[in-house]
Design an enzyme around this catalytic site. Structure first.
Site, mmCIF file in Angstrom:
data_model
loop_
_atom_site.group_PDB
_atom_site.id
_atom_site.type_symbol
_atom_site.label_atom_id
_atom_site.label_comp_id
_atom_site.label_asym_id
_atom_site.label_seq_id
_atom_site.Cartn_x
_atom_site.Cartn_y
_atom_site.Cartn_z
ATOM 1 N N CYS A 93 0.802 -1.225 0.000
ATOM 2 C CA CYS A 93 0.000 0.000 0.000
ATOM 3 C C CYS A 93 0.839 1.282 0.000
ATOM 4 O O CYS A 93 1.404 1.620 -1.027
ATOM 5 C CB CYS A 93 -0.998 -0.044 1.149
ATOM 6 S SG CYS A 93 -2.403 1.053 0.869
ATOM 7 N N ARG A 126 -12.317 6.687 -0.647
ATOM 8 C CA ARG A 126 -11.322 5.668 -0.325
ATOM 9 C C ARG A 126 -11.811 4.326 -0.855
ATOM 10 O O ARG A 126 -13.014 4.049 -0.858
ATOM 11 C CB ARG A 126 -11.093 5.577 1.187
ATOM 12 C CG ARG A 126 -10.470 6.837 1.769
ATOM 13 C CD ARG A 126 -9.972 6.613 3.179
ATOM 14 N NE ARG A 126 -8.806 5.754 3.243
ATOM 15 C CZ ARG A 126 -7.559 6.148 2.965
ATOM 16 N NH1 ARG A 126 -7.327 7.390 2.618
ATOM 17 N NH2 ARG A 126 -6.563 5.303 3.060
ATOM 18 N N HIS A 188 -3.211 -5.453 2.374
ATOM 19 C CA HIS A 188 -2.887 -5.691 3.779
ATOM 20 C C HIS A 188 -3.614 -6.967 4.161
ATOM 21 O O HIS A 188 -4.067 -7.728 3.328
ATOM 22 C CB HIS A 188 -3.442 -4.562 4.660
ATOM 23 C CG HIS A 188 -2.944 -3.203 4.378
ATOM 24 N ND1 HIS A 188 -1.826 -2.699 4.962
ATOM 25 C CD2 HIS A 188 -3.429 -2.205 3.598
ATOM 26 C CE1 HIS A 188 -1.650 -1.445 4.585
ATOM 27 N NE2 HIS A 188 -2.593 -1.126 3.747
HETATM 28 N N1 GLN Z 1 -1.960 6.754 2.435
HETATM 29 C C1 GLN Z 1 -2.146 5.902 1.294
HETATM 30 C C2 GLN Z 1 -3.533 6.010 0.686
HETATM 31 O O1 GLN Z 1 -4.469 6.326 1.384
HETATM 32 C C3 GLN Z 1 -1.813 4.482 1.663
HETATM 33 C C4 GLN Z 1 -2.748 3.881 2.683
HETATM 34 C C5 GLN Z 1 -2.342 2.530 3.167
HETATM 35 O O2 GLN Z 1 -1.147 2.216 3.268
HETATM 36 N N2 GLN Z 1 -3.318 1.722 3.533
HETATM 37 O O3 GLN Z 1 -3.713 5.772 -0.483
#
Ligand code: GLN
Length: 238
Positions: A93, A126, A188
């Site tokens: 990520c 998101r 993840h």
């Molecule tokens: N900050 C990054 C995003 O929101 C990565 C997030 C994460 O590692 N889960 O895209």
């Protein structure tokens, strides 16, 4: 013989159980009498990447990613050389995004390490979901994603094709990147406990890079495979 893993900045990049990837690699090695040393790297020390058989980067918030970028950009040349020489690197990520050219946010652009020719731009929502992807070599891979960034991978080979979830950007069906001995993904979960084939692939790469025999004794993966299958049954086979 001891394999060495550099776990980069676990104080900053540590979302959704990323540490479990380290535990999985360590246990799967130890169950085969391969000893492993995991060095968590903190602070601003210069890292000697070539001392390691795996470099691991987890995920983090945009703010933490920026802090990590500031540290790693000073070692861009060394980390690029490590990858070009076949060094094994796994990134999740936020760590994945940092390997690219940039991560464009609304008010700033985080310049990346340019190890991969990928670009990331933040979207309006998101992308949060369980994820199932399909890879020709490892079969299905399951995980969990939560990212604002949309990543476009150009000519790179994806780690897999999305069967469920959003993956790199929610539009082109790609998830992650596999390039040289780099495995980069949005997944993840943590990723490796539920994907023992992928975990063993990383261990084999580490052994091969060391010039050691990489034939791995099979393990009883009943629990791991049940956890993997649960996600497939829940989200793919309805
Ligand atoms: N900050 C990054 C995003 O929101 C990565 C997030 C994460 O590692 N889960 O895209």
């Amino acid at each position: 013989m001891k394999l060495r893993i550099a776990h980069l900045y676990p104080d900053l990049l540590n979302l959704y159980g990323d540490i479990g990837n380290m535990t999985t690699l360590k246990k799967r090695c130890e169950w085969r009498d391969i000893s492993v040393q995991i060095d968590p790297i903190y602070g601003n020390e210069k890292i000697s990447f070539t001392d390691y058989d795996l470099v691991f980067l987890g995920g983090g918030s945009d703010r933490e990613q920026l802090l990590v970028r500031d540290k790693l950009i000073k070692m861009k040349k060394e980390l690029t050389a490590y990858v070009n020489d076949g060094g094994v690197l796994a990134a999740v990520c936020g760590g994945y995004q940092l390997l690219g050219s940039y991560y464009k946010l609304e008010n700033e652009t985080i310049e990346g390490l340019e190890i991969l020719n990928i670009q990331t731009e933040v979207g309006k929502t998101r992308l949060i979901s369980d994820v199932v992807i399909e890879n020709e070599q490892f079969g299905t891979i399951v995980g969990f994603e939560n990212h604002g960034g949309r990543t476009y991978i150009n000519e790179h080979t994806p780690l897999g094709k999305v069967l469920y979830g959003s993956g790199n950007n929610g539009t082109d069906g790609n998830e992650g990147v596999i390039y040289k001995n780099v495995i980069a993904t949005y997944l993840h979960g943590s990723l490796l406990p539920k994907n023992p084939k992928l975990a063993d692939h990383i261990i084999k790469l580490m052994l091969e890079q060391r010039g050691l025999p990489s034939e791995l004794k099979p393990l009883d993966d009943t629990i791991e495979n049940n956890a993997h299958q649960y996600i497939i049954d829940r989200f793919v086979k309805k």
